[in-house]
Design an enzyme around this catalytic site. Structure first.
Site, PDB file in Angstrom:
ATOM      1  N   SER A 109       5.258 -15.328  35.396  1.00  0.00           N
ATOM      2  CA  SER A 109       6.705 -15.189  35.607  1.00  0.00           C
ATOM      3  C   SER A 109       7.441 -15.912  34.476  1.00  0.00           C
ATOM      4  O   SER A 109       6.872 -16.778  33.808  1.00  0.00           O
ATOM      5  CB  SER A 109       7.023 -15.789  36.976  1.00  0.00           C
ATOM      6  OG  SER A 109       8.129 -16.609  36.909  1.00  0.00           O
ATOM      7  N   SER A 110       8.715 -15.564  34.294  1.00  0.00           N
ATOM      8  CA  SER A 110       9.461 -16.173  33.185  1.00  0.00           C
ATOM      9  C   SER A 110       9.686 -17.669  33.381  1.00  0.00           C
ATOM     10  O   SER A 110      10.059 -18.359  32.433  1.00  0.00           O
ATOM     11  CB  SER A 110      10.808 -15.458  33.002  1.00  0.00           C
ATOM     12  OG  SER A 110      11.540 -15.497  34.191  1.00  0.00           O
ATOM     13  N   HIS A 181      14.321 -15.785  46.767  1.00  0.00           N
ATOM     14  CA  HIS A 181      14.884 -15.891  45.426  1.00  0.00           C
ATOM     15  C   HIS A 181      16.395 -15.652  45.480  1.00  0.00           C
ATOM     16  O   HIS A 181      16.924 -15.244  46.503  1.00  0.00           O
ATOM     17  CB  HIS A 181      14.235 -14.857  44.501  1.00  0.00           C
ATOM     18  CG  HIS A 181      12.846 -15.217  44.112  1.00  0.00           C
ATOM     19  ND1 HIS A 181      11.744 -14.601  44.624  1.00  0.00           N
ATOM     20  CD2 HIS A 181      12.373 -16.159  43.252  1.00  0.00           C
ATOM     21  CE1 HIS A 181      10.655 -15.127  44.108  1.00  0.00           C
ATOM     22  NE2 HIS A 181      11.001 -16.075  43.268  1.00  0.00           N
TER      23      HIS A 181
HETATM   24  N1  LIG Z   1       9.597 -12.119  43.031  1.00  0.00           N
HETATM   25  C1  LIG Z   1       9.936 -12.323  41.770  1.00  0.00           C
HETATM   26  O1  LIG Z   1      11.125 -12.476  41.443  1.00  0.00           O
HETATM   27  C2  LIG Z   1       8.881 -12.367  40.702  1.00  0.00           C
HETATM   28  C3  LIG Z   1       9.308 -12.439  39.376  1.00  0.00           C
HETATM   29  C4  LIG Z   1       8.366 -12.504  38.367  1.00  0.00           C
HETATM   30  C5  LIG Z   1       7.031 -12.512  38.692  1.00  0.00           C
HETATM   31  N2  LIG Z   1       6.634 -12.444  39.974  1.00  0.00           N
HETATM   32  C6  LIG Z   1       5.202 -12.531  40.252  1.00  0.00           C
HETATM   33  O2  LIG Z   1       4.756 -11.421  40.997  1.00  0.00           O
HETATM   34  C7  LIG Z   1       3.708 -11.833  41.882  1.00  0.00           C
HETATM   35  C8  LIG Z   1       4.041 -11.349  43.284  1.00  0.00           C
HETATM   36  O3  LIG Z   1       5.296 -11.879  43.675  1.00  0.00           O
HETATM   37  P1  LIG Z   1       6.096 -11.287  44.942  1.00  0.00           P
HETATM   38  O4  LIG Z   1       7.517 -11.608  44.717  1.00  0.00           O
HETATM   39  O5  LIG Z   1       5.647  -9.936  45.230  1.00  0.00           O
HETATM   40  O6  LIG Z   1       5.571 -12.276  46.078  1.00  0.00           O
HETATM   41  P2  LIG Z   1       5.456 -12.005  47.656  1.00  0.00           P
HETATM   42  O7  LIG Z   1       6.360 -10.916  48.076  1.00  0.00           O
HETATM   43  O8  LIG Z   1       5.599 -13.339  48.302  1.00  0.00           O
HETATM   44  O9  LIG Z   1       3.951 -11.498  47.826  1.00  0.00           O
HETATM   45  C9  LIG Z   1       2.880 -12.351  47.627  1.00  0.00           C
HETATM   46  C10 LIG Z   1       1.647 -11.735  48.206  1.00  0.00           C
HETATM   47  O10 LIG Z   1       0.567 -12.677  48.042  1.00  0.00           O
HETATM   48  C11 LIG Z   1      -0.146 -12.752  49.272  1.00  0.00           C
HETATM   49  N3  LIG Z   1      -0.748 -14.075  49.423  1.00  0.00           N
HETATM   50  C12 LIG Z   1      -0.170 -15.281  49.208  1.00  0.00           C
HETATM   51  N4  LIG Z   1      -1.042 -16.264  49.497  1.00  0.00           N
HETATM   52  C13 LIG Z   1      -2.201 -15.658  49.895  1.00  0.00           C
HETATM   53  C14 LIG Z   1      -3.468 -16.135  50.339  1.00  0.00           C
HETATM   54  N5  LIG Z   1      -3.721 -17.447  50.414  1.00  0.00           N
HETATM   55  N6  LIG Z   1      -4.409 -15.235  50.668  1.00  0.00           N
HETATM   56  C15 LIG Z   1      -4.150 -13.901  50.619  1.00  0.00           C
HETATM   57  N7  LIG Z   1      -2.982 -13.377  50.201  1.00  0.00           N
HETATM   58  C16 LIG Z   1      -2.007 -14.265  49.858  1.00  0.00           C
HETATM   59  C17 LIG Z   1       0.891 -12.495  50.337  1.00  0.00           C
HETATM   60  O11 LIG Z   1       0.224 -12.104  51.517  1.00  0.00           O
HETATM   61  P3  LIG Z   1       0.986 -11.947  52.927  1.00  0.00           P
HETATM   62  O12 LIG Z   1       1.617 -10.599  52.860  1.00  0.00           O
HETATM   63  O13 LIG Z   1      -0.094 -12.053  53.918  1.00  0.00           O
HETATM   64  O14 LIG Z   1       1.984 -13.067  53.007  1.00  0.00           O
HETATM   65  C18 LIG Z   1       1.728 -11.402  49.696  1.00  0.00           C
HETATM   66  O15 LIG Z   1       1.129 -10.150  49.923  1.00  0.00           O
HETATM   67  C19 LIG Z   1       3.593 -13.348  41.755  1.00  0.00           C
HETATM   68  O16 LIG Z   1       2.537 -13.688  40.925  1.00  0.00           O
HETATM   69  C20 LIG Z   1       4.898 -13.751  41.094  1.00  0.00           C
HETATM   70  O17 LIG Z   1       4.746 -14.880  40.265  1.00  0.00           O
HETATM   71  C21 LIG Z   1       7.525 -12.353  41.005  1.00  0.00           C
END
Ligand SMILES: NC(=O)c1ccc[n+]([C@@H]2O[C@H](COP(=O)([O-])OP(=O)(O)OC[C@H]3O[C@@H](n4cnc5c(N)ncnc54)[C@H](OP(=O)(O)O)[C@@H]3O)[C@@H](O)[C@H]2O)c1
Length: 324
Positions: A109-110, A181
């Protein structure tokens, strides 16, 4: 490199970014997508992850699983953010390596870039200065994941890529009061104020930090694109030209919802990084750019939020799809 029959393990398929990747893989006719629910596979558990990869034998791994949150959660639950993320990524990256998996995409991420970084931010500015204090634990875990991928690529000639998106939004986002966020938090506050006939919302910080936003399906498109591309570099920024202040985003969402609420700023010094505009020339050089306008992305996101949620009497969100 993968093809439509490749076995692809998508970790985190229920999350905001993961669900967009899952949907796009399906739409593009990838036939063998492997997923696992957290209750059957906690990705922090090394032996379970290694056994899973050995048994399922994927050709490629996409890491969209992480412990993710906004400024409040990142600042308060630092231990959970650093421990969970280090465990998840170590288990999946090393687990992939020992199982002979050569293709992997890890999402960073940024916020891995320094607080006061030259703008727009090039990939080579990583570790050029101090990190933002409120999310340093999360950022250090993500930086460790990037260095892990880079080290395996250098030492073992694997094809592990780290995509670094700016702030993301889209259907299936987390609208929790404390964990979300800035954009889902703004959406929640504005919609709830409208439902309660209030004429104001409260927003953390002074409204002046600038944020760049990308639609989750554009990240998904980048993941699939770079899984199919040979690149010399391990790290690639994934961004857009959609950059506004938090204040302007609040006004933009209100305009969309045809409402004009007052904004009361609280905790005015808690702003996080003031600007983090990514330089996306490397991704463009490889032929990838984001395609979805903020107008289109926000309209899909808002209708997803409005369709899926109602308030219970404690002002907590009920999810129709899950709870009913
Ligand atoms: N959101 C943003 O603004 C953003 C921006 C840039 C980059 N990113 C990157 O994109 C990626 C995904 O982000 P997101 O926003 O989609 O996050 P999210 O909606 O919170 O999804 C995270 C996922 O990870 C799973 N997870 C977390 N801990 C786990 C564990 N211990 N065992 C199994 N599964 C687990 C969660 O499972 P459950 O469904 O069971 O909770 C969920 O499916 C991250 O690496 C983040 O850094 C996100």
């Amino acid at each position: 490199m993968i093809n439509k029959s490749s076995r692809i393990f998508l970790a985190g398929h229920r999350g905001m970014v993961g669900s967009a990747i899952y949907d796009l893989l399906k739409k593009r006719n990838y036939k063998n997508i492997i997923t696992a629910e957290r209750k059957s596979l906690d990705l922090r558990n090394q032996s379970k992850v290694e056994k899973f990869l050995k048994y399922k034998k994927p050709d490629a791994v996409i890491i969209a699983a992480a412990k993710v949150g906004g400024i409040y959660a990142n600042n308060i639950y630092k231990a959970n953010f650093i421990y969970d993320n280090l465990q998840i990524q170590n288990n999946l990256i090393n687990g992939s390596f020992i199982n002979g998996i050569r293709d992997l995409v890890f999402l960073g991420s940024s916020c891995i870039y320094p607080k006061n970084c030259k703008q727009p931010i090039k990939e080579k500015y990583l570790l050029s200065n101090y990190l933002e204090k409120t999310n340093d634990a999360y950022a250090i875990a993500k930086i460790a994941g990037i260095k892990l991928c880079e080290s395996y690529n250098d030492q073992f000639k694997t094809n592990y890529k780290c995509l670094l998106p700016c702030n993301a939004y889209g259907p299936n986002d987390n609208y929790d009061e404390k964990d979300s966020h800035f954009l889902p938090a703004l959406i929640r506050k504005i919609v709830f104020a409208m439902r309660k006939n209030e004429n104001f919302i409260t927003v953390w910080g002074n409204g002046k930090p600038k944020r760049e936003l990308i639609y989750s399906y554009d990240i998904a498109d980048a993941v699939i694109y770079f899984l199919n591309k040979n690149t010399k570099e391990t790290m690639i920024n994934i961004g857009t030209d959609d950059e506004k202040t938090i204040y302007d985003y609040a006004k933009y969402v209100m305009k969309f919802l045809k409402v004009n609420l007052k904004i009361k700023f609280i905790n005015k010094n808690l702003n996080g990084t003031m600007r983090k505009k990514l330089d996306t020339s490397l991704a463009s050089k490889y032929g990838w750019t984001a395609k979805t306008s903020i107008k289109k992305g926000l309209s899909i996101t808002l209708s997803d939020f409005l369709q899926q949620t109602v308030l219970n009497k404690n002002n907590k969100i009920f999810n129709y799809k899950i709870d009913n």
